[in-house]
Design an enzyme around this catalytic site. Structure first.
Site, PDB file in Angstrom:
ATOM      1  N   ASP A 176       0.916  -1.311   0.113  1.00 23.01           N
ATOM      2  CA  ASP A 176      -0.051  -0.131  -0.021  1.00 23.01           C
ATOM      3  C   ASP A 176       1.081   1.213   0.016  1.00 23.01           C
ATOM      4  O   ASP A 176       1.319   1.672   1.089  1.00 23.01           O
ATOM      5  CB  ASP A 176      -1.103   0.084   1.186  1.00 23.01           C
ATOM      6  CG  ASP A 176      -2.073  -1.033   0.996  1.00 23.01           C
ATOM      7  OD1 ASP A 176      -1.691  -2.013   0.570  1.00 23.01           O
ATOM      8  OD2 ASP A 176      -3.032  -0.939   1.697  1.00 23.01           O
ATOM      9  N   LYS A 189      -6.786   3.463  -3.238  1.00 23.73           N
ATOM     10  CA  LYS A 189      -7.073   3.516  -1.729  1.00 23.73           C
ATOM     11  C   LYS A 189      -7.402   5.093  -1.178  1.00 23.73           C
ATOM     12  O   LYS A 189      -6.458   5.897  -1.576  1.00 23.73           O
ATOM     13  CB  LYS A 189      -5.959   2.913  -0.935  1.00 23.73           C
ATOM     14  CG  LYS A 189      -6.090   2.814   0.291  1.00 23.73           C
ATOM     15  CD  LYS A 189      -5.044   2.137   1.437  1.00 23.73           C
ATOM     16  CE  LYS A 189      -4.874   2.080   2.737  1.00 23.73           C
ATOM     17  NZ  LYS A 189      -3.887   1.463   3.224  1.00 23.73           N
ATOM     18  N   LYS A 241     -10.312   0.561  -2.366  1.00 23.05           N
ATOM     19  CA  LYS A 241     -10.019   0.356  -0.891  1.00 23.05           C
ATOM     20  C   LYS A 241     -10.621   1.645  -0.122  1.00 23.05           C
ATOM     21  O   LYS A 241      -9.805   2.515  -0.215  1.00 23.05           O
ATOM     22  CB  LYS A 241      -8.815  -0.076  -0.502  1.00 23.05           C
ATOM     23  CG  LYS A 241      -8.416  -0.368   1.104  1.00 23.05           C
ATOM     24  CD  LYS A 241      -7.119  -0.713   1.360  1.00 23.05           C
ATOM     25  CE  LYS A 241      -6.877  -0.910   2.818  1.00 23.05           C
ATOM     26  NZ  LYS A 241      -5.526  -1.469   2.987  1.00 23.05           N
TER      27      LYS A 241
END
Length: 235
Positions: free
Chosen positions: A95, A158, A188
């Site tokens: 991430d 995300k 996300k």
């Protein structure tokens, strides 16, 4: 607590069970991994210094690790090196945080190149999620950041690190991100999601993965069980 309700178990498979507090210890992370397995979470999301994680053989648990976190102001070569080391030490997913300054300056060519540098060192089937810190961006910038992630062949966009004072995930941002990537990438939602109602709303507007620290309480609510709520200020 045992979760037996089917909706709770299905929801758990969307969750990156997250522990990114700077003061977290190895014991905290070990307990977090055990809890993620107990709850049936899809993955744990932790800081790279905790790798390799001791995940029991046969456990259906992925390991996600942050990169360039939380500011995104690392050079692309440093982010790439951090990502490569994390993969070598057992991470399944990365991430990464974009350079928000580049995004705010409209330099989405630099944003794309930054993402591509990390993508180059973590080929599939390893997963790359791109944190755009949506609360800091305008709608146009959110769209451009998502397009940069698509062009650089990321797997997810995300919303948030959960650490920026501008805030975390919003329904509006998740909906816009989902519309922009149009199923080509996952979305996300993370940062400040602390209730089942919020989780269900995020999924309804397009979230396909959830970053949660208060996973137990949310899944308990989904299963109709009582549990202490998450303390304010968590991821």
């Amino acid at each position: 607590m045992s979760l037996t309700a089917t909706p709770a178990l299905a929801l758990a498979r969307l969750v990156d069970h997250t522990l990114l507090k700077p003061e977290a210890t190895e014991a905290d992370v070990a307990a977090h991994v055990a809890e993620a397995i107990e709850l049936g979470a899809y993955s744990v999301c932790v800081s790279p210094s905790f790798l390799p994680l001791a995940v029991p053989a046969g456990a259906e648990l992925k390991v996600a690790v942050v990169c360039g976190f939380p500011s995104g102001k690392h050079t692309s070569s440093v982010k790439a090196a951090e990502a490569a080391q994390s993969i070598a030490r057992g991470a399944d997913e990365i991430d990464m945080v974009i350079d928000l300054g580049a995004a705010k300056a409209g330099r989405f060519d630099l944003v794309e190149a930054d993402i591509a540098a990390v993508r180059a060192v973590i080929p599939a089937p390893h997963v790359l999620k791109v944190i755009i810190e949506s609360a800091v961006l305008t709608d146009d910038e959110i769209v451009a950041a998502c397009r940069a992630a698509m062009a650089a062949r990321a797997d997810f966009v995300k919303t948030s690190t959960g650490f920026h004072p501008a805030g975390g995930a919003t329904l509006e941002a998740v909906a816009l991100m989902a519309k922009t990537v149009d199923g080509e990438l996952g979305v996300k939602a993370s940062g400040g999601i602390r209730t089942l109602e919020a989780v269900e709303a995020m999924i309804a507007v397009g979230a396909t993965r959830l970053g949660l620290s208060g996973t137990r309480a949310i899944l308990a609510e989904a299963a109709g069980l009582a549990v202490e709520p998450e303390a304010p200020g968590s991821y």
